[in-house]
Design an enzyme around this catalytic site. Structure first.
Site, PDB file in Angstrom:
ATOM      1  N   GLY A 136      33.608  46.223  39.418  1.00 56.27           N
ATOM      2  CA  GLY A 136      33.210  45.105  38.576  1.00 56.27           C
ATOM      3  C   GLY A 136      32.176  45.376  37.506  1.00 56.27           C
ATOM      4  N   GLU A 163      34.380  50.589  44.212  1.00 55.35           N
ATOM      5  CA  GLU A 163      35.740  50.577  43.646  1.00 55.35           C
ATOM      6  C   GLU A 163      35.705  50.287  42.155  1.00 55.35           C
ATOM      7  OE1 GLU A 163      37.249  47.212  45.757  1.00 55.35           O
ATOM      8  OE2 GLU A 163      37.637  48.330  47.595  1.00 55.35           O
ATOM      9  N   CYS A 174      56.692  37.048  18.543  1.00 53.93           N
ATOM     10  CA  CYS A 174      56.891  35.661  18.145  1.00 53.93           C
ATOM     11  C   CYS A 174      56.099  34.696  19.022  1.00 53.93           C
ATOM     12  CB  CYS A 174      58.380  35.341  18.197  1.00 53.93           C
ATOM     13  SG  CYS A 174      59.314  36.557  17.283  1.00 53.93           S
TER      14      CYS A 174
HETATM   15  C1  LIG Z   1      40.163  44.846  40.194  1.00 56.63           C
HETATM   16  C2  LIG Z   1      39.410  45.251  41.394  1.00 56.63           C
HETATM   17  C3  LIG Z   1      38.446  46.268  41.308  1.00 56.63           C
HETATM   18  C4  LIG Z   1      38.053  46.915  40.006  1.00 56.63           C
HETATM   19  O1  LIG Z   1      37.350  46.067  39.156  1.00 56.63           O
HETATM   20  P1  LIG Z   1      36.736  46.655  37.811  1.00 56.63           P
HETATM   21  O2  LIG Z   1      36.130  45.489  37.152  1.00 56.63           O
HETATM   22  O3  LIG Z   1      37.845  47.236  37.041  1.00 56.63           O
HETATM   23  O4  LIG Z   1      35.706  47.678  38.192  1.00 56.63           O
HETATM   24  C5  LIG Z   1      37.839  46.672  42.478  1.00 56.63           C
HETATM   25  N1  LIG Z   1      38.148  46.111  43.676  1.00 56.63           N
HETATM   26  C6  LIG Z   1      39.065  45.132  43.789  1.00 56.63           C
HETATM   27  C7  LIG Z   1      39.352  44.565  45.119  1.00 56.63           C
HETATM   28  C8  LIG Z   1      39.723  44.666  42.658  1.00 56.63           C
HETATM   29  O5  LIG Z   1      40.611  43.675  42.767  1.00 56.63           O
END
Ligand SMILES: *Cc1c(COP(=O)(O)O)cnc(C)c1O
Length: 421
Positions: free
Chosen positions: A239, A275, A346
């Site tokens: 995130g 992540e 379009c």
């Molecule tokens: C999309 C997502 C991420 C990655 O989010 P980013 O904003 O791209 O870093 C990580 N964990 C989960 C569970 C996600 O759905």
């Protein structure tokens, strides 16, 4: 930071002129920089140094096999959200013990596939999913390692379509119910509870919501341990945001994010997973497109590009801003004109920018959308029967097409005509 810089007035991707790739591949196309991908992965890895950790790249941001292989070679784990992504991670050589399975609706088939091929953990999103996971694992004679995704009811202060940590969002279980659900999990066969998972949203430009969420996770860790659960892994999600406009204030750095993690959950002695997706891939990619026409409208001028919303949907879907720059650097002090920058699809929503100040451009000029590496090519479609936009990877002074543009024949031949027609 990225590796797309002007040299003597010409935009380069590492040591390759972007115009050279455009001449070889044709526009539109995505181009990624290996050095930027590697740099961003390492920033996270180093930010967590000193803690037992694994950086699991959220591959939904950009999932080309060549990108996965680049990151896997550095020791990256993968965060997957579908059976298809799991298959991609395995095909890129990522071992099961480095693959984390997230996503709100894992099917029985997807669960079985991951149990068969090996999995680090499932991030469970709901009680019904937990029951199915228990059933499938038991039937296969396996034990599924799980964390449960908790929804901490924290406002991520990001675009509504990418906020996931408020109670009204579909993600995770309410943190207030967590102790009851963990108790239920512990009693189910085929499951081994190992930790807690949280992911509050994407493109966060402030650390405060992370801090609020991680403090809640720390508190829950203590409570669950007191309840007798062996909580030893915390998956803290992704995130962290990126600067989409060079003129904006830069979002927090991975090092500061790492310090925040250390400060909020470091004392618990858990293995830490994160992540990140966007921050690894976002600034590592450009979308390159040619101006087809400059059209005089009523009180506005349109730049009609050969890229469209089907190639890069973020402006239409999230009102996203991308800096758009010409391949030939404008002279300092050159006059700027307001353009509405659109694609040929379009739909009125096929608008990349309105009244965007740009140096004067003409048909045949080529421009690059910056920060297009994440949620770009992966969200592309063939709407209007426009061929899926190709992808190119640069490393140093060489480049390769890593996904070719399909021909019209290839596109058409994917359809089949029933024999009774
Ligand atoms: C999309 C997502 C991420 C990655 O989010 P980013 O904003 O791209 O870093 C990580 N964990 C989960 C569970 C996600 O759905």
């Amino acid at each position: 930071m990225d590796h797309f810089l002007y040299r003597d007035g010409v935009l380069f991707a590492e040591d390759v002129a972007v115009s050279e790739i455009a001449a070889a591949v044709g526009t539109p196309f995505y181009v990624y920089s290996t050095a930027t991908l590697e740099r961003h992965f390492r920033l996270f890895d180093e930010a967590l140094a000193g803690m037992d950790h694994l950086v699991c790249y959220a591959m939904k941001a950009a999932s080309n096999q060549a990108i996965l292989k680049t990151l896997a070679a550095l020791g990256a784990g993968m965060d997957v959200v579908s059976g298809g992504e799991y298959a991609r991670a395995k095909a890129a050589g990522v071992p099961g013990e480095r693959i984390v399975f997230s996503g709100v609706g894992k099917t029985r088939d997807e669960i079985a596939m991951a149990l068969e091929g090996g999995i680090r953990q499932f991030n469970v999103e709901s009680e019904p999913e937990m029951l199915v996971l228990s059933e499938v694992a038991s039937a296969m004679g396996k034990v599924a390692p799980i964390t449960i995704r908790v929804n901490p009811d924290v406002d991520a202060k990001t675009h509504a379509k990418i906020a996931t940590g408020k109670s009204e969002n579909k993600f995770g279980i309410p943190i207030a119910k967590a102790r009851a659900v963990y108790a239920e999990a512990a009693a189910l066969p085929g499951l081994e509870v190992i930790g807690i998972d949280v992911h509050i949203g994407s493109q966060l430009t402030d650390l405060a919501p992370f801090e609020a969420a991680y403090l809640k996770v720390a508190e829950l860790t203590e409570q669950l341990r007191a309840d007798g659960h062996n909580i030893r892994r915390l998956d803290l999600g992704g995130g962290l945001g990126i600067p989409y406009a060079r003129s904006n204030e830069a979002p927090p750095l991975p090092t500061d994010y790492g310090k925040l993690i250390q400060r909020t959950v470091g004392h618990l002695g858990c293995e830490i997973e994160i992540e990140p997706g966007r921050l690894i891939a976002g600034n590592a990619g450009l979308l390159v497109s040619e101006v087809i026409y400059v059209k005089q409208g009523e009180g506005r001028e349109f730049l009609i590009l050969d890229a469209a919303m089907n190639d890069l949907v973020r402006p239409a879907m999230y009102d996203a801003w991308h800096d758009i720059v010409p391949l030939n650097e404008p002279e300092a002090g050159a006059e700027q004109l307001p353009y509405d920058i659109v694609g040929p699809v379009c739909e009125s929503g096929d608008t990349f920018a309105k009244a965007r100040m740009m140096p004067q451009l003409q048909a045949g000029d080529v421009v690059a959308f910056r920060s297009a590496g994440a949620y770009g090519a992966v969200m592309a479609s063939e709407y209007n029967t426009r061929p899926l936009v190709p992808e190119v990877l640069v490393k140093g002074d060489h480049f390769a097409v890593i996904r070719a543009r399909p021909s019209f024949d290839e596109m058409i031949s994917r359809d089949t005509i029933p024999e009774w027609l």
